[in-house]
Every structure is written in structure tokens, then in C-alpha cells.
Design an enzyme around this catalytic site. Structure first.
Site, mmCIF file in Angstrom:
data_model
loop_
_atom_site.group_PDB
_atom_site.id
_atom_site.type_symbol
_atom_site.label_atom_id
_atom_site.label_comp_id
_atom_site.label_asym_id
_atom_site.label_seq_id
_atom_site.Cartn_x
_atom_site.Cartn_y
_atom_site.Cartn_z
ATOM 1 C CG HIS A 58 -1.935 -1.060 1.242
ATOM 2 N ND1 HIS A 58 -3.067 -0.970 2.006
ATOM 3 C CD2 HIS A 58 -2.016 -2.247 0.585
ATOM 4 C CE1 HIS A 58 -3.809 -2.048 1.828
ATOM 5 N NE2 HIS A 58 -3.177 -2.851 0.972
ATOM 6 C CD GLU A 60 -1.727 4.914 2.968
ATOM 7 O OE1 GLU A 60 -2.778 5.553 2.946
ATOM 8 O OE2 GLU A 60 -1.568 3.842 2.313
ATOM 9 C CB CYS A 88 -6.676 0.386 4.828
ATOM 10 S SG CYS A 88 -5.035 -0.361 4.680
ATOM 11 C CB CYS A 91 -1.975 2.227 5.792
ATOM 12 S SG CYS A 91 -1.790 1.408 4.186
#
Length: 161
Positions: A58, A60, A88, A91
Site C-alpha cells: 500500500h 503508506e 486502511c 496502513c
């Protein structure tokens, strides 16, 4: 690394949004993130899940990995994470483990859901008892299960998490 103009929340969030748009153009997902310490970008990332075949890539997480590598430390204490979208649970957990001091985001979970990235199920799942999860999470304690922790505690010069 490019600097946001100006070095403000809006500038850094805009940089994250720009990374997200470029990510889509290069075949990645619509997410971007920057890690900033003392007004300087120390890490960037965009969603690479499908590009790398890595469900943890992801934006992040990629930005946190980049910032840690560049800073030579697993701790990003004093740093801030700017994201194109509300992080999310994965993250957010990564930011907590990295000791990020603040998270600032642009779009929210409803915007993500509209684009097919609905994290609500994960937020709700984590709030429920494990016995109701669709994936079994089972402890199977074996003799010596505590040995890795004992070995860690026996290290005189262990890193302090």
C-alpha cells in the site's frame, strides 16, 4: 526527492495526491503517500499491490519503508504521514509501529469505497471477536513456543522497540 510547495499540510497532501494520480497512470492503485520530518520529505510511495504482486504494498507502507531505509531507522518518531486517502487498518498499524506522530489524509473511506476499495469490512472485522472471523486465527502452543522471546530478552544490546 521533490519538495512540496509550500511546506504545509496542504502542500504535502497535494504531493501525495499527485503521486496517486501518477500511480494510476503507471499501472498502480490510486493511492500515494509522503513521510515528512522537520518539513522535509524523507519518504514517498504509491500503491504497488498489483505491480509487485504484494498485498502489503500500500502507498503508506511503501512510503514508510522508503523513509525508514533512507533514515536508517525503523523509528519515524517525529515524522508525519501524508496520504492521498484515509489509511486502511494495515496502513494505520504500520504508521503506529513506525511511531509516526501524525497522519493527514485527503479523500476518505467513502471515496475509496466508491472506487472499489471498501475497507469498512476490515474495520468492522477487527472490532469483532476472532471466533466470528471468516479466517481462522488459532493458537497452537508447542513446547518451546516462548524460546524466541527468551532469546530476545537475553540479548544485552537488543533494539528497544
Amino acid at each position: 526527492m521533490e519538495d512540496a510547495e509550500p511546506a504545509t499540510d496542504a502542500g504535502f497532501v497535494t504531493q501525495a495526491v499527485d503521486l496517486a494520480v501518477r500511480s494510476v497512470a503507471s499501472g498502480g492503485g490510486p493511492f500515494g503517500a509522503v513521510v515528512v520530518r522537520d518539513g522535509v520529505v524523507i519518504g514517498t510511495g504509491h500503491n504497488r499491490v498489483t505491480l509487485d504482486g504484494d498485498p502489503t504494498a500500500h502507498a503508506e507502507v511503501v512510503a514508510i519503508r522508503d523513509a525508514c531505509r533512507r533514515s536508517g531507522s525503523y523509528s519515524l518518531a517525529g515524522a508525519e504521514l501524508f496520504s492521498s486517502c484515509e489509511p486502511c487498518p494495515l496502513c494505520l498499524s504500520a504508521a503506529l509501529w513506525a511511531r509516526v506522530g501524525r497522519v493527514v489524509f485527503a479523500a476518505d473511506r467513502d471515496d475509496a469505497a466508491r472506487a472499489g476499495f471498501d475497507d469498512r469490512a476490515f474495520y468492522e472485522l477487527l472490532a469483532r471477536d476472532r471466533s466470528t472471523w471468516p479466517m481462522a486465527v488459532i493458537q497452537h502452543r508447542v513446547p518451546g513456543a516462548e524460546a524466541p522471546m527468551d532469546a530476545w530478552l537475553a540479548l544485552e544490546n537488543r533494539a528497544q522497540y
